[in-house]
Design an enzyme around this catalytic site. Sequence first.
Site, mmCIF file in Angstrom:
data_model
loop_
_atom_site.group_PDB
_atom_site.id
_atom_site.type_symbol
_atom_site.label_atom_id
_atom_site.label_comp_id
_atom_site.label_asym_id
_atom_site.label_seq_id
_atom_site.Cartn_x
_atom_site.Cartn_y
_atom_site.Cartn_z
ATOM 1 N N ASN A 13 0.778 -1.282 0.035
ATOM 2 C CA ASN A 13 0.017 -0.023 -0.038
ATOM 3 C C ASN A 13 0.905 1.158 -0.031
ATOM 4 O O ASN A 13 1.537 1.653 1.023
ATOM 5 C CB ASN A 13 -0.894 -0.007 1.254
ATOM 6 C CG ASN A 13 -1.637 1.271 1.565
ATOM 7 O OD1 ASN A 13 -1.830 2.098 0.331
ATOM 8 N ND2 ASN A 13 -2.233 1.365 2.736
ATOM 9 N N LYS A 15 0.128 4.421 -0.471
ATOM 10 C CA LYS A 15 -0.628 5.306 0.163
ATOM 11 C C LYS A 15 -0.335 6.672 -0.720
ATOM 12 O O LYS A 15 -0.155 6.522 -1.840
ATOM 13 C CB LYS A 15 -0.017 5.605 1.635
ATOM 14 C CG LYS A 15 -0.106 4.514 2.592
ATOM 15 C CD LYS A 15 0.140 4.655 3.971
ATOM 16 C CE LYS A 15 0.037 3.352 4.741
ATOM 17 N NZ LYS A 15 -0.119 3.667 6.174
ATOM 18 N N HIS A 103 -9.675 0.991 4.969
ATOM 19 C CA HIS A 103 -8.216 1.144 5.539
ATOM 20 C C HIS A 103 -8.607 2.220 6.828
ATOM 21 O O HIS A 103 -9.401 2.981 6.748
ATOM 22 C CB HIS A 103 -7.243 1.756 4.609
ATOM 23 C CG HIS A 103 -5.918 1.970 5.403
ATOM 24 N ND1 HIS A 103 -5.460 2.825 5.908
ATOM 25 C CD2 HIS A 103 -4.760 0.909 5.077
ATOM 26 C CE1 HIS A 103 -4.317 2.430 6.524
ATOM 27 N NE2 HIS A 103 -3.808 1.621 5.869
ATOM 28 N N GLU A 105 -6.981 4.739 7.943
ATOM 29 C CA GLU A 105 -6.577 5.913 7.422
ATOM 30 C C GLU A 105 -7.959 6.845 6.954
ATOM 31 O O GLU A 105 -8.409 7.558 7.289
ATOM 32 C CB GLU A 105 -5.566 6.436 6.672
ATOM 33 C CG GLU A 105 -4.316 5.894 7.631
ATOM 34 C CD GLU A 105 -3.004 5.503 6.827
ATOM 35 O OE1 GLU A 105 -2.987 5.603 5.509
ATOM 36 O OE2 GLU A 105 -2.093 4.875 7.419
ATOM 37 N N GLU A 175 -5.403 -4.968 10.496
ATOM 38 C CA GLU A 175 -4.280 -4.055 10.877
ATOM 39 C C GLU A 175 -4.432 -3.355 11.969
ATOM 40 O O GLU A 175 -5.342 -2.593 12.186
ATOM 41 C CB GLU A 175 -4.272 -3.180 9.758
ATOM 42 C CG GLU A 175 -4.029 -3.710 8.274
ATOM 43 C CD GLU A 175 -3.346 -2.541 7.464
ATOM 44 O OE1 GLU A 175 -2.392 -2.712 7.064
ATOM 45 O OE2 GLU A 175 -4.042 -1.632 7.286
ATOM 46 N N GLY A 181 2.642 2.123 10.801
ATOM 47 C CA GLY A 181 3.636 3.266 10.439
ATOM 48 C C GLY A 181 4.349 3.417 11.985
ATOM 49 O O GLY A 181 5.118 4.725 11.900
ATOM 50 N N SER A 220 3.706 -2.238 10.351
ATOM 51 C CA SER A 220 5.112 -2.376 10.396
ATOM 52 C C SER A 220 5.706 -3.517 10.109
ATOM 53 O O SER A 220 6.642 -4.056 10.734
ATOM 54 C CB SER A 220 5.467 -1.947 11.882
ATOM 55 O OG SER A 220 4.975 -0.503 12.429
#
Length: 260
Positions: A13, A15, A103, A105, A175, A181, A220
């Site tokens: 991904n 992003k 996702h 985000e 996730e 991250g 991660s």
Amino acid sequence: MSRVDRKPMMAGNWKMHHTHLEAIQVVQKLSYRLQGEDYDQVEVVVCPAFTALRSVQTTLDSDRIPIALGAQNVHFEPKGAFTGEVSPTMLAKLNVQYVIVGHSERRELFGETDDLVAKKLRAVLGAGMRPIVCVGETDDEREAGETETKVSGQVRAAFHGLKGDDAAKCVVAYEPIWALGTGKTATAADANATCGLARATLREIVGSVADGVRVLYGGSVKPGNIAELMAEPEVDGGLVGGASLDPDDFARIVQYHRSR
Ligand code: PEP
């Protein structure tokens, strides 16, 4: 059905990184590092930004690179007055095979609800593509012991009422939001337990079809931790953010199988 019957998947991904020119270079470099045996063992997917989809698609097609193309988001309507949005048909015409939906985000920064995620999932399937449905808990939810409730609730909300043959085309990505991250990774045992929980929840909805659905871990993932994660029976692959931006790192992640 066991892990042996589910082909592992590594999905990058990207992003909001990589212009279309950078994306072409990254996918070419990745392809130089991967061999036939890697593609035999692992399904490799890259999910560039919308602006790079066409360039990556033509690179993959013209160089006959067996990497699948994915998108990071989609609108659920086929067309209409939705300024700034991209439809499932538009993606399908670009040979996009996978679309990430839900996702964290998108959920946290853009207010996507479970209901919207369910609509997007169905729209992706309706256009002949496969959704990668993301679920996962926040740090606070983890601390409060709510991981299972959150993850099973998100799986139920996304898949409720879906027919088995549609569910079979989906991929789930667990996730944990606190691991995205941040450099923190769930332990392999925790990743296994929660991926297993996602599958068990799916089994309640669609029965044994769930045993063929791949459940990825994301958070991660790096070349140094992927082998340990993939040794777990419920982890069928990785949804990889930061480490997928670098073709060397992403190739090493795909090549985890070589160290078995
Ligand atoms: C992600 O955000 O989907 C992700 C897995 O990110 P990272 O690998 O950078 O934690």
